[in-house]
Design an enzyme around this catalytic site. Structure first.
Site: not given
Lengths: 482, 87
Positions: A297, A290, A445, A189, A98, A255
């Site tokens: 991603c 998002h 996630e 995050t 991430c 996170e």
């Protein structure tokens, strides 16, 4: 734009208050546990410097006309939305982690269009506040943490009904020059790797929740803000001194629970302040952007996992087996389905009143709904191909041991011509992604980031247009609509 | 020395090594100076796409003696022929 090294130094120079394992951390840049996560964000700066990635990583700002990192951009077209997803796939491929800068970018775009509409209705100054703020972010090429999720306490009660009023972040004092806020934001995050934090409400609100309908931005090292880093699976492997057992020794995510302990926010940094009827709009738009992001991603990280699974099949001597080939096909199919969804919701994007582009909400929620499932299956197939050694292999210290090393080399060798160390490295990478530190980003996630599965199902139900579909069925079945 | 301006696609999912592709040209054409896409009035323009989608925008990019859009290693032969004509 900043170089990667300049970014690292800029984070090191901040006075961010970070706690982990009960200790205060001086800087993410110098913490062996946090440094991999910083490297992931650094990659977003490094890639922007390379001509072979410039077309995706950079764009011209519509506010200033200057070249900026796309992570600071307000999307001006459906093509921009598509390029965003492609950029995220690229970053996922290069880090297998991430890379944390997406939440800020998605917050920018949601706040941009929402503040425009709030100002139109209430004659507030939020749109201009935000544009001036964003110009500064673009000029300085900052990383901004997007903070939405409140701890929430009793999920059955509204913010203003909670027995502890701080379980949703809220205004506690209003002054002539700004407001003071108190509360916390969960699952933040990349917060230790960020220059600024931009806060948004987490749910739609009613008039009695006025003090909770607050959106603003402040530097992460503002007085009153501190963060408590979350644990990750296999996190302390980063303290062992080796490189193999981490699986991904260079990149990672992080996170934290971030506490806002009576933090002052000046007026020019406020983007929503009590307009509860727009809280839900802001949340939905941020969530939509998002959810689109995950079609980029997680696909990039999935590319790495598929590559690792194919590699271990080679190293195990199992690559020719038809079931292995078929499993790799299935992994590819699932991964590209996620990408298809990311591209689809982008291509179907449309212009808002403010001028920026918003994704197709139904398709963005379909995208994320698939992301809550497919990485789990891709991970399962990777583990299937890797074999049990993935979770039973001796440590790097044993591999390097004078007496034990030769036995590890001898008995854990796969095909001729491939060093045992390579086999172990790939196994550890698969472990890292499926149940190690990176599983935080790739699996859980994928489940809960940008909204848990039920949140997308609610949006899909709202957008699904069942009434129109009933009419279609009636028309075909020759049933009178009346 | 002839200047060749190179614009790469964004590289979201390249099917081959785009940078290596350009580097290999310099071996065959040592007289060429490879510059970025913002080079002023290049002799030749080369767009290097990583896959058949050819999604990169390159209308602004022109070369005085020609332009070529490559999307796979198989395009190398035709590109070399175009560069050889320029000699």
């Amino acid at each position: 734009m900043m170089t990667g090294e300049q970014y690292v130094e800029s984070i090191r120079s901040m006075k961010t208050e970070i706690y982990m394992f009960g200790e205060k951390i001086n800087s993410a840049a110098d913490s062996p546990i946090l440094r991999p996560s910083l490297n992931s964000v650094k990659a977003t700066y490094d890639l922007a410097e390379k001509p072979e990635y410039e077309d995706l990583m950079t764009v011209t700002s519509h506010l200033t006309g200057k070249k900026i990192n796309r992570f600071c951009h307000i999307h001006q077209s459906a093509e921009d939305l598509i390029n965003k997803v492609k950029m995220q796939r690229l970053c996922g491929q290069k880090t297998a982690a991430c890379f944390q800068r997406c939440v800020g970018m998605d917050a920018f775009n949601a706040i941009y269009s929402t503040t425009f509409e709030v100002d139109k209705k209430y004659n507030t100054p939020y749109f201009n506040n935000f544009k001036e703020y964003l110009k500064m972010v673009q000029e300085k090429d900052l990383t901004v943490d997007g903070a939405m999720t409140d701890p929430k306490g009793d999920r059955g009660l509204a913010p203003s009904q909670q027995s502890d009023p701080d379980l949703y972040l809220h205004v506690v004092e209003r002054r002539a020059d700004g407001v003071v806020v108190r509360g916390a934001k969960s699952h933040q995050t990349g917060i230790s790797n960020s220059h600024e934090v931009i806060v948004m409400p987490t749910i739609a609100m009613r008039p009695e929740d006025k003090d909770y309908a607050i959106s603003f931005a402040v530097p992460v090292d503002t007085k009153g803000i501190f963060m408590i880093v979350g644990r990750q699976s296999c996190d302390t492997r980063k303290l062992e001194g080796g490189k193999i057992d981490m699986g991904n020794s260079e990149f990672g995510g992080m996170e934290a629970l971030v506490v806002f302990d009576n933090v002052f926010v000046p007026n020019d940094r406020i983007f929503l302040n009590g307009e509860t009827d727009f809280s839900g709009v802001l949340v939905e738009r941020f969530a939509g952007y998002h959810r689109q992001s995950y079609g980029g991603c997680k696909v990039g990280v999935g590319d790495v996992l598929i590559g690792a699974a194919a590699l271990i099949a080679d190293y195990n001597g199992a690559a020719k087996a038809s079931h292995v080939k078929d499993k790799l096909i299935e992994m590819t199919h699932l991964n590209e389905t996620l990408y298809s969804c990311g591209i689809a919701c982008s291509a179907q994007g449309s212009k808002t009143e403010s001028g920026n582009y918003l994704i197709d909400m139904l398709l963005a929620n379909v995208c994320k709904q698939n992301v809550t499932r497919y990485p789990y299956e891709i991970a399962r197939l990777a583990e299937d191909i890797a074999g049990g050694l993935m979770v039973t292999a001796p440590s790097e210290k044993d591999l390097r041991h004078e007496k034990l090393g030769p036995y590890v080399e001898k008995y854990l060798k796969g095909v001729d011509g491939v060093p045992t160390e390579y086999r172990l490295r790939v196994l550890r990478l698969i472990e890292n992604l499926t149940l190690g530190a990176a599983a935080v980003g790739y699996r859980t996630e994928s489940m809960h980031g940008a909204g848990s599965p039920q949140a997308q199902r609610i949006m899909i139900a709202r957008q699904g247009n069942i009434a129109q579909k009933k009419d279609l069925a009636k028309a075909i079945a020759k049933i009178d609509k009346k | 020395m002839a200047v060749i301006a190179v614009k790469y696609c964004g590289g979201c999912n390249p099917r081959y090594d785009r940078v290596g592709f350009v580097r290999s040209l310099q071996g065959d054409f040592p007289e060429l100076e490879v510059a970025g896409a913002d080079a002023a009035e290049p002799d030749f323009a080369l767009v290097v796409c990583g896959c058949p989608a050819r999604c990169v925008q390159h209308e602004q990019l022109t070369g005085r003696q020609g332009k070529f859009v490559a999307a796979s290693p198989e395009d190398r032969e035709a590109l070399c022929a175009a560069l050889a004509e320029m000699r």
